[in-house]
Enzyme design. Structure first.
Site, mmCIF file in Angstrom:
data_model
loop_
_atom_site.group_PDB
_atom_site.id
_atom_site.type_symbol
_atom_site.label_atom_id
_atom_site.label_comp_id
_atom_site.label_asym_id
_atom_site.label_seq_id
_atom_site.Cartn_x
_atom_site.Cartn_y
_atom_site.Cartn_z
ATOM 1 N N GLU A 94 -54.181 -18.584 13.946
ATOM 2 C CA GLU A 94 -53.545 -19.901 14.040
ATOM 3 C C GLU A 94 -54.092 -20.873 13.005
ATOM 4 O OE1 GLU A 94 -54.010 -21.404 17.992
ATOM 5 O OE2 GLU A 94 -53.553 -19.459 18.881
ATOM 6 N N CYS A 107 -56.441 -27.472 9.731
ATOM 7 C CA CYS A 107 -57.522 -26.848 10.486
ATOM 8 C C CYS A 107 -57.338 -25.342 10.396
ATOM 9 C CB CYS A 107 -57.476 -27.319 11.935
ATOM 10 S SG CYS A 107 -58.755 -26.584 12.982
ATOM 11 N N CYS A 114 -62.737 -14.752 19.193
ATOM 12 C CA CYS A 114 -64.053 -15.379 19.099
ATOM 13 C C CYS A 114 -64.968 -14.820 20.182
ATOM 14 C CB CYS A 114 -63.922 -16.897 19.266
ATOM 15 S SG CYS A 114 -65.469 -17.810 19.080
ATOM 16 N N CYS A 118 -67.262 -19.979 24.761
ATOM 17 C CA CYS A 118 -67.306 -21.320 25.344
ATOM 18 C C CYS A 118 -66.301 -21.397 26.494
ATOM 19 C CB CYS A 118 -67.000 -22.373 24.284
ATOM 20 S SG CYS A 118 -68.208 -22.388 22.936
ATOM 21 N N CYS A 121 -62.732 -23.150 26.160
ATOM 22 C CA CYS A 121 -61.966 -22.946 24.926
ATOM 23 C C CYS A 121 -60.983 -21.789 25.057
ATOM 24 C CB CYS A 121 -62.932 -22.680 23.769
ATOM 25 S SG CYS A 121 -62.109 -22.495 22.175
ATOM 26 N N CYS A 337 -57.217 -24.850 20.135
ATOM 27 C CA CYS A 337 -57.513 -23.621 19.402
ATOM 28 C C CYS A 337 -57.327 -22.396 20.286
ATOM 29 C CB CYS A 337 -58.953 -23.642 18.874
ATOM 30 S SG CYS A 337 -59.208 -24.861 17.592
#
Length: 348
Positions: A94, A107, A114, A118, A121, A337
């Site tokens: 993205e 961005c 990932c 977190c 997220c 995100c």
């Protein structure tokens, strides 16, 4: 099997070294950069100021690739555009472009998925599959520029590395991409218009300061103490606040730049007045500002928006901390995100 290397994966210096090893002239590298970055040339055979024998060598060793736009979403409320790019191996990443008074800010992502985990997220909903290559980072910007120029005659003026992935977990490829982004003969965005965000990979903060002392650093902090940060950010167990802030002290001793502390306000988790007082004490030694972020809800997570954003900001200001509140953008197009990629993978 295609053994050609993407021409966009080379810094100018690296391309000079590579083509000299292939028998071309060093100055051909600058010519190539001008063709692909300034003139958006999509074929080596169209590079009219390079000898035909040299073009054949280039054609055999390099490719001029691009990312395919799998989908895009536009928030009609604020003009935010989110692209879902398809990579060469079929994976997706993205990229978000936001319009501000000063221009367009993009961005970019640095990984497919990932592993930082977190809790709030969307990026971590799909675990890391691989790092993005240098060219895949650069091509996100070029893809957005191509879209903007075609639709509005504009181009990107600012780059933030805050998309999917932990940038410092892919440092070598990131480093090369940053060199290309700020190279005048390439994308040509000045260092002070580039920001890299990390969730706190402490050793790389020091290395980053040595390598890029003019590029802005943002720390995804999101908690004023280890107790809260341990619960919402697993990276804190590897690099607790005392380790992170020791690295920031070393960084600040060599870099004359303000640090941005990103702080996502989560209702009932990290948003009390006492939390604001703690945060003030934590960051006050640095030339910095705190960027408060309004939470973009993610269906898979139970966190809620804070109702205390005003009192939290006022407490920070009262304690001498500079504060900004990030304008909410792209909420209508799931611009947090990882949300779009997660939705795409889920609906396959």
């Amino acid at each position: 099997m295609n053994n050609k290397q993407s021409i966009y994966s080379f810094t100018l210096q690296a391309l000079e070294e590579k083509i000299v090893s292939l028998g071309l002239k060093k100055y051909n590298a600058l010519q190539i950069f001008q063709w692909i970055y300034q003139k958006n040339c999509q074929s080596f055979l169209n590079m009219s100021n390079i000898a035909k024998t040299s073009l054949a060598i280039l054609e055999n060793n390099f490719e001029i690739n691009k990312l395919q736009i799998e989908n895009k979403w536009i928030d009609e409320n604020d003009g935010t555009i989110k692209f879902l790019f398809k990579l060469g191996d079929g994976q997706h990443v993205e990229t978000v472009v936001m319009k501000f008074d000063y221009g367009y800010s993009v961005c970019i992502s640095t990984q497919v998925g990932c592993n930082m985990g977190c809790k709030f997220c969307a990026s971590g909903l799909l675990k890391k599959i691989r790092n993005l290559s240098t060219d895949e980072m650069v091509l996100q910007i070029l893809g957005v520029n191509e879209y903007l120029q075609r639709n509005s005659g504009a181009k990107v003026s600012n780059v933030v590395v805050m998309g999917i992935g932990e940038p410092f977990d892919n440092y070598e490829n990131l480093s090369n991409a940053l060199k290309i982004i700020k190279e005048n003969h390439a994308i040509g965005i000045g260092s002070r218009h580039i920001t890299v965000s990390t969730c706190g990979v402490a050793p790389k903060i020091i290395e980053f300061g040595n390598d890029f002392n003019q590029i802005n650093l943002a720390i995804s902090l999101h908690a004023p103490n280890n107790e809260i940060r341990d619960k919402i950010m697993p990276v804190n167990k590897a690099y607790p606040l005392q380790v992170l802030f020791n690295a920031l002290r070393k960084y600040s001793s060599t870099v004359n730049r303000k640090i941005t502390f990103e702080y996502l306000l989560l209702g009932g988790v990290n948003d009390s007045v006492q939390n604001a007082v703690e945060l003030s004490k934590l960051v006050k030694e640095f030339e910095c500002y705190v960027n408060l972020i309004i939470y973009n809800s993610v269906d898979e997570h139970s966190f809620k928006r804070s109702a205390n954003s005003k009192s939290f900001a006022e407490t920070l200001i009262h304690n001498g901390v500079k504060v900004t509140t990030r304008l909410e953008r792209g909420s209508r197009i799931s611009a947090a995100c990882g949300q779009l990629r997660a939705n795409h993978e889920k609906n396959k």
